[in-house]
Scaffold this motif. Structure first.
Motif, PDB file in Angstrom:
ATOM      1  N   PRO A 181       0.820  -1.202   0.000  1.00 21.17           N
ATOM      2  CA  PRO A 181       0.000   0.000   0.000  1.00 21.17           C
ATOM      3  C   PRO A 181       0.853   1.251   0.000  1.00 21.17           C
ATOM      4  O   PRO A 181       2.039   1.220   0.320  1.00 21.17           O
ATOM      5  CB  PRO A 181      -0.801  -0.123   1.308  1.00 21.17           C
ATOM      6  N   SER A 182       0.206   2.386  -0.363  1.00 24.66           N
ATOM      7  CA  SER A 182       0.943   3.635  -0.421  1.00 24.66           C
ATOM      8  C   SER A 182       1.451   4.061   0.956  1.00 24.66           C
ATOM      9  O   SER A 182       2.456   4.725   1.067  1.00 24.66           O
ATOM     10  CB  SER A 182       0.057   4.735  -1.015  1.00 24.66           C
ATOM     11  N   TRP A 183       0.737   3.682   2.019  1.00 27.66           N
ATOM     12  CA  TRP A 183       1.203   3.910   3.377  1.00 27.66           C
ATOM     13  C   TRP A 183       1.124   2.571   4.093  1.00 27.66           C
ATOM     14  O   TRP A 183       0.097   1.915   4.110  1.00 27.66           O
ATOM     15  CB  TRP A 183       0.311   4.920   4.106  1.00 27.66           C
ATOM     16  N   HIS A 184       2.212   2.157   4.710  1.00 29.16           N
ATOM     17  CA  HIS A 184       2.203   0.868   5.408  1.00 29.16           C
ATOM     18  C   HIS A 184       1.224   0.914   6.578  1.00 29.16           C
ATOM     19  O   HIS A 184       1.261   1.823   7.394  1.00 29.16           O
ATOM     20  CB  HIS A 184       3.585   0.532   5.927  1.00 29.16           C
ATOM     21  N   VAL A 185       0.347  -0.054   6.655  1.00 24.30           N
ATOM     22  CA  VAL A 185      -0.592  -0.158   7.758  1.00 24.30           C
ATOM     23  C   VAL A 185      -0.599  -1.593   8.249  1.00 24.30           C
ATOM     24  O   VAL A 185      -1.060  -2.493   7.551  1.00 24.30           O
ATOM     25  CB  VAL A 185      -2.016   0.266   7.334  1.00 24.30           C
ATOM     26  N   ALA A 186      -0.049  -1.818   9.430  1.00 25.20           N
ATOM     27  CA  ALA A 186      -0.109  -3.166  10.006  1.00 25.20           C
ATOM     28  C   ALA A 186      -1.525  -3.441  10.474  1.00 25.20           C
ATOM     29  O   ALA A 186      -2.157  -4.421  10.103  1.00 25.20           O
ATOM     30  CB  ALA A 186       0.882  -3.274  11.153  1.00 25.20           C
ATOM     31  N   GLY A 187      -2.044  -2.518  11.271  1.00 24.24           N
ATOM     32  CA  GLY A 187      -3.431  -2.605  11.682  1.00 24.24           C
ATOM     33  C   GLY A 187      -3.691  -3.637  12.762  1.00 24.24           C
ATOM     34  O   GLY A 187      -2.891  -4.529  13.014  1.00 24.24           O
ATOM     35  N   PRO A 188      -4.837  -3.493  13.420  1.00 22.61           N
ATOM     36  CA  PRO A 188      -5.215  -4.437  14.470  1.00 22.61           C
ATOM     37  C   PRO A 188      -5.675  -5.766  13.876  1.00 22.61           C
ATOM     38  O   PRO A 188      -6.065  -5.832  12.719  1.00 22.61           O
ATOM     39  CB  PRO A 188      -6.375  -3.726  15.173  1.00 22.61           C
ATOM     40  N   PRO A 189      -5.645  -6.844  14.658  1.00 15.63           N
ATOM     41  CA  PRO A 189      -6.120  -8.139  14.173  1.00 15.63           C
ATOM     42  C   PRO A 189      -7.640  -8.163  14.093  1.00 15.63           C
ATOM     43  O   PRO A 189      -8.311  -7.317  14.696  1.00 15.63           O
ATOM     44  CB  PRO A 189      -5.604  -9.113  15.234  1.00 15.63           C
ATOM     45  N   PRO A 190      -8.222  -9.121  13.359  1.00 18.26           N
ATOM     46  CA  PRO A 190      -9.692  -9.252  13.318  1.00 18.26           C
ATOM     47  C   PRO A 190     -10.255  -9.477  14.714  1.00 18.26           C
ATOM     48  O   PRO A 190      -9.668 -10.200  15.531  1.00 18.26           O
ATOM     49  CB  PRO A 190      -9.905 -10.480  12.428  1.00 18.26           C
ATOM     50  N   ARG A 191     -11.381  -8.861  14.970  1.00 18.70           N
ATOM     51  CA  ARG A 191     -12.055  -9.020  16.259  1.00 18.70           C
ATOM     52  C   ARG A 191     -13.539  -9.264  16.013  1.00 18.70           C
ATOM     53  O   ARG A 191     -14.398  -8.483  16.436  1.00 18.70           O
ATOM     54  CB  ARG A 191     -11.819  -7.789  17.131  1.00 18.70           C
ATOM     55  N   LEU A 201       3.430   9.111  -3.620  1.00 20.59           N
ATOM     56  CA  LEU A 201       2.119   8.766  -4.162  1.00 20.59           C
ATOM     57  C   LEU A 201       2.168   8.645  -5.686  1.00 20.59           C
ATOM     58  O   LEU A 201       1.561   7.740  -6.267  1.00 20.59           O
ATOM     59  CB  LEU A 201       1.087   9.821  -3.751  1.00 20.59           C
ATOM     60  N   ALA A 202       2.886   9.546  -6.341  1.00 15.46           N
ATOM     61  CA  ALA A 202       2.961   9.522  -7.800  1.00 15.46           C
ATOM     62  C   ALA A 202       3.690   8.299  -8.323  1.00 15.46           C
ATOM     63  O   ALA A 202       3.492   7.894  -9.479  1.00 15.46           O
ATOM     64  CB  ALA A 202       3.649  10.793  -8.307  1.00 15.46           C
ATOM     65  N   SER A 203       4.523   7.673  -7.489  1.00 10.72           N
ATOM     66  CA  SER A 203       5.308   6.525  -7.948  1.00 10.72           C
ATOM     67  C   SER A 203       4.499   5.224  -7.959  1.00 10.72           C
ATOM     68  O   SER A 203       4.977   4.211  -8.478  1.00 10.72           O
ATOM     69  CB  SER A 203       6.532   6.347  -7.048  1.00 10.72           C
ATOM     70  N   ILE A 204       3.310   5.240  -7.424  1.00  8.58           N
ATOM     71  CA  ILE A 204       2.508   4.013  -7.323  1.00  8.58           C
ATOM     72  C   ILE A 204       1.630   3.887  -8.563  1.00  8.58           C
ATOM     73  O   ILE A 204       0.783   4.750  -8.815  1.00  8.58           O
ATOM     74  CB  ILE A 204       1.638   4.025  -6.060  1.00  8.58           C
ATOM     75  N   PRO A 205       1.782   2.843  -9.368  1.00  5.50           N
ATOM     76  CA  PRO A 205       0.955   2.670 -10.560  1.00  5.50           C
ATOM     77  C   PRO A 205      -0.525   2.529 -10.193  1.00  5.50           C
ATOM     78  O   PRO A 205      -0.863   2.072  -9.094  1.00  5.50           O
ATOM     79  CB  PRO A 205       1.491   1.375 -11.181  1.00  5.50           C
ATOM     80  N   PRO A 206      -1.425   2.905 -11.097  1.00 12.47           N
ATOM     81  CA  PRO A 206      -2.864   2.855 -10.795  1.00 12.47           C
ATOM     82  C   PRO A 206      -3.356   1.492 -10.329  1.00 12.47           C
ATOM     83  O   PRO A 206      -4.134   1.412  -9.369  1.00 12.47           O
ATOM     84  CB  PRO A 206      -3.508   3.278 -12.118  1.00 12.47           C
ATOM     85  N   MET A 207      -2.924   0.410 -10.973  1.00 12.38           N
ATOM     86  CA  MET A 207      -3.404  -0.900 -10.549  1.00 12.38           C
ATOM     87  C   MET A 207      -2.877  -1.266  -9.166  1.00 12.38           C
ATOM     88  O   MET A 207      -3.594  -1.845  -8.341  1.00 12.38           O
ATOM     89  CB  MET A 207      -3.009  -1.976 -11.563  1.00 12.38           C
TER      90      MET A 207
END
Length: 361
Positions: free
Chosen positions: A5-15, A198-204
């Motif tokens: 992703p454009s910004w790394h997100v580890a995020g919380p586990p499913p609950r 952000l500009a370096s990330i291809p659309p797909m």
């Protein structure tokens, strides 16, 4: 393998067990057919609001029913609401808008991106196209904007629904969704670096990363869905303000997090006098579902709907379950508080802030 992703997100586990926190009984009601994610959205119409063009899409529904206005999240657009608006079509005509700098809307004057500026645009747009009071619905960043509208222009809003609102998360935990590097955007001179990233990330790659981040079950997103999203990202990348809008809105949101007192989220939510439904997914990687009870408690009159297996965009991932909760919310509000006829306002007037005790969160 999908791109990062454009910004790394580890995020919380499913609950998924937190679906038991739900406090509203979903309605057994007629629903419209659920369209595929790749279904084209209704055509938009440009409204002149505060000197800029705001793209608004109309989703047809009953003529005499209270209309709904939908406000998207950061990096989103009016097209985010196509599925939910279609499912709710038997109950409300919907209006989804592109916030300034997003979708097909112009950037705000002087590049001033903030929830406060966006709230004024949404309030004026409601006045022009929907003639409130209306059912106001916002997702993520749009939930914060919608809260500001409900607090500042109460006569325009019949009910409020916020889906995974981007509330501040100051808990000392390592598994929150927000990337700590985002705080660097508040440092002068860092915006250009963010634009280049952000500009370096291809659309797909951008489309796939958003699917991985925002959906609780990314496998439900098809290749056709990703292709449509990639085409939209490619079109948007040609706009000169596209990355400024993303970074500027992020900065505006983070600046809001630092505002104490009457401009804090808790204070604004505490001034909302209409019934409020808070919707959250148990697999939200961006805004932790563990915040849902505290967020709901900040509104004086609220219910909570927690959806098992759902991610950050319930309106796209679980439109039927979201709609059933919203219909119950609308019906309960109509039974408890018959709404007054719409009241015209001076579109240039400041927000009407009402003095009520602030709810604790």
């Amino acid at each position: 393998m999908t791109s990062p992703p454009s910004w790394h997100v580890a995020g919380p586990p499913p609950r998924d067990e937190l679906a038991a926190w739900t406090t509203i009984e979903p309605a057994d009601a007629e629903l419209g057919a659920v369209p595929p994610l790749s279904r084209p959205a209704p055509p938009g119409r440009i409204e002149l609001v505060h000197g800029g063009g705001v793209n608004v899409r109309r989703h047809p529904g009953p003529v005499n029913a209270v209309p709904a206005v939908y406000v998207h999240g950061l990096g989103g657009a009016s097209t985010d609401w196509t599925r939910l608006a279609a499912v709710l079509a038997p109950h409300a005509t919907g209006y989804s808008l592109d916030l300034p700098g997003s979708g097909r809307s112009d950037p705000p004057p002087a590049g001033r991106y903030s929830p406060a500026v966006d709230a004024r645009v949404v309030a004026r747009t409601i006045e022009q196209v929907a003639d409130g009071p209306i059912h106001l619905v916002g997702n993520s960043y749009g939930g914060i904007v919608a809260t500001r509208v409900a607090a500042g222009w109460p006569h325009l809003v019949r009910t409020l629904t916020v889906l995974a609102p981007a509330v501040p998360d100051l808990r000392p935990t390592a598994d929150r969704g927000a990337d700590p590097r985002l705080g660097a955007l508040l440092v002068p001179g860092t915006a250009a670096l963010a634009y280049r990233r952000l500009a370096s990330i291809p659309p797909m790659a951008r489309a796939r990363s958003m699917g991985e981040l925002c959906f609780g079950r990314p496998e439900a997103v098809t290749e056709r869905d990703y292709a449509l999203a990639a085409r939209e990202h490619a079109w948007r990348a040609r706009l000169p303000w596209v990355f400024e809008a993303t970074v500027g809105s992020l900065r505006g949101l983070m600046n809001d997090y630092l505002r104490p007192g009457v401009q804090s989220f808790a204070a604004l939510a505490g001034r909302v006098q209409v019934p409020t439904l808070v919707v959250w997914g148990t697999r939200d990687r961006l805004v932790d579902v563990r915040l849902s009870r505290r967020a709901a408690a900040a509104y004086p009159d609220s219910r909570l709907l927690v959806l098992a297996g759902c991610g950050h965009v319930p309106q796209m991932e679980e439109p039927e379950a979201t709609a059933r909760g919203m219909i119950a919310h609308w019906r309960d509000a109509a039974a408890e508080r018959p709404g007054p006829a719409g009241v015209k306002i001076d579109p240039g007037a400041p927000p009407q802030l009402i003095s009520t005790p602030m709810a604790t969160s």
